[in-house]
Motif scaffolding. Structure first.
Motif, short mmCIF file in Angstrom:
data_model
loop_
_atom_site.label_atom_id
_atom_site.label_comp_id
_atom_site.label_asym_id
_atom_site.label_seq_id
_atom_site.Cartn_x
_atom_site.Cartn_y
_atom_site.Cartn_z
N GLU A 38 -1.09 28.33 34.96
CA GLU A 38 0.35 28.01 35.04
C GLU A 38 1.08 28.53 33.80
OE1 GLU A 38 0.76 23.78 35.54
OE2 GLU A 38 -0.45 23.78 37.36
N LEU A 39 0.47 28.37 32.65
CA LEU A 39 1.09 28.84 31.41
C LEU A 39 1.19 30.36 31.38
CD1 LEU A 39 -0.64 26.38 28.95
CD2 LEU A 39 1.81 26.49 29.46
N ILE A 40 0.17 31.04 31.87
CA ILE A 40 0.19 32.51 31.93
C ILE A 40 1.31 32.96 32.86
CG2 ILE A 40 -1.07 34.55 32.73
CD1 ILE A 40 -3.65 33.09 31.78
N ALA A 41 1.46 32.26 33.98
CA ALA A 41 2.53 32.62 34.93
C ALA A 41 3.91 32.45 34.29
CB ALA A 41 2.42 31.78 36.19
N GLU A 42 4.05 31.44 33.44
CA GLU A 42 5.35 31.17 32.82
C GLU A 42 5.61 32.00 31.57
OE1 GLU A 42 8.01 27.38 31.22
OE2 GLU A 42 6.14 27.01 32.31
N PHE A 43 4.59 32.15 30.72
CA PHE A 43 4.79 32.78 29.41
C PHE A 43 4.07 34.11 29.23
CE2 PHE A 43 5.13 28.16 28.68
CZ PHE A 43 6.43 28.11 28.23
N GLY A 44 3.17 34.46 30.15
CA GLY A 44 2.38 35.67 30.00
C GLY A 44 1.19 35.44 29.08
N GLN A 45 0.53 36.52 28.77
CA GLN A 45 -0.65 36.45 27.89
C GLN A 45 -0.18 36.35 26.44
OE1 GLN A 45 -3.80 36.06 28.35
NE2 GLN A 45 -4.00 36.44 30.53
N VAL A 46 -0.11 35.14 25.93
CA VAL A 46 0.38 34.91 24.57
C VAL A 46 -0.77 34.66 23.59
CG1 VAL A 46 2.64 34.08 25.31
CG2 VAL A 46 0.74 32.46 25.05
N GLY A 47 -1.97 34.97 24.01
CA GLY A 47 -3.15 34.77 23.17
C GLY A 47 -3.96 33.58 23.66
N GLU A 48 -5.25 33.78 23.67
CA GLU A 48 -6.14 32.75 24.22
C GLU A 48 -6.06 31.44 23.45
OE1 GLU A 48 -10.63 32.25 25.89
OE2 GLU A 48 -9.95 34.18 25.15
N ASP A 49 -6.06 31.51 22.14
CA ASP A 49 -5.98 30.29 21.34
C ASP A 49 -4.70 29.52 21.65
OD1 ASP A 49 -8.38 30.92 20.13
OD2 ASP A 49 -7.46 31.67 18.29
N LEU A 58 -0.46 19.84 27.02
CA LEU A 58 0.07 19.39 28.32
C LEU A 58 -0.82 18.30 28.92
CD1 LEU A 58 1.14 22.79 29.91
CD2 LEU A 58 2.65 20.91 29.20
N ILE A 59 -2.11 18.49 28.83
CA ILE A 59 -3.05 17.51 29.39
C ILE A 59 -2.99 16.22 28.58
CG2 ILE A 59 -5.48 17.01 29.82
CD1 ILE A 59 -5.75 20.06 30.49
N ALA A 60 -2.89 16.32 27.26
CA ALA A 60 -2.75 15.12 26.43
C ALA A 60 -1.47 14.37 26.77
CB ALA A 60 -2.79 15.49 24.95
N ASP A 61 -0.40 15.11 27.02
CA ASP A 61 0.87 14.49 27.41
C ASP A 61 0.70 13.72 28.72
OD1 ASP A 61 3.73 14.06 27.00
OD2 ASP A 61 3.99 15.41 28.72
N GLU A 62 -0.01 14.31 29.68
CA GLU A 62 -0.28 13.62 30.95
C GLU A 62 -1.08 12.34 30.70
OE1 GLU A 62 -2.33 16.41 33.42
OE2 GLU A 62 -0.57 17.67 33.70
N LEU A 63 -2.05 12.41 29.80
CA LEU A 63 -2.86 11.24 29.47
C LEU A 63 -2.00 10.14 28.87
CD1 LEU A 63 -5.55 9.75 29.06
CD2 LEU A 63 -5.79 11.00 26.90
#
Length: 75
Positions: A38-49, A58-63
Motif C-alpha cells: 500500500e505504501l509503495i502504491a502511494e509513495f513509490g519506492q522510497v527505500g526499504e528501511d 501504521l501497524i502500531a497505530d492500529e494496535l
C-alpha cells in the motif's frame, strides 16, 4: 523449530518460529507485506528501511486504536 519464508518488497526473509506457528507467522508476514505494498502504491519506492519503518508505524497505530477501543469507558 518451524520456519516461514516471507517475500516483502521483492526480498525474501527466512523467519523462524515455534513449531505449529507457521500459519500464524505467514498471516502476520502477509499483513506486513500488504502494508508495504500500500505504501509503495502511494509513495513509490522510497527505500526499504523507510517503507518498513512506515509500515511498522501504521501497524502500531492500529494496535493503539485497538487497545483504546478495548479500554473500559470512565464511569
Amino acid at each position: 523449530m518451524g520456519h516461514v519464508t516471507a517475500r516483502i518488497n521483492g526480498r525474501s526473509y527466512r523467519l523462524h518460529c515455534a513449531d505449529g506457528q507457521e500459519e500464524r507467522l505467514t498471516q502476520v508476514a502477509d499483513y506486513l507485506k500488504d502494508k508495504v505494498d500500500e505504501l509503495i502504491a502511494e509513495f513509490g519506492q522510497v527505500g526499504e528501511d523507510r517503507l518498513l519503518a512506515m509500515a511498522a508505524l501504521l501497524i502500531a497505530d492500529e494496535l493503539f486504536d485497538a487497545r483504546a477501543a478495548l479500554e473500559p469507558e470512565p464511569q
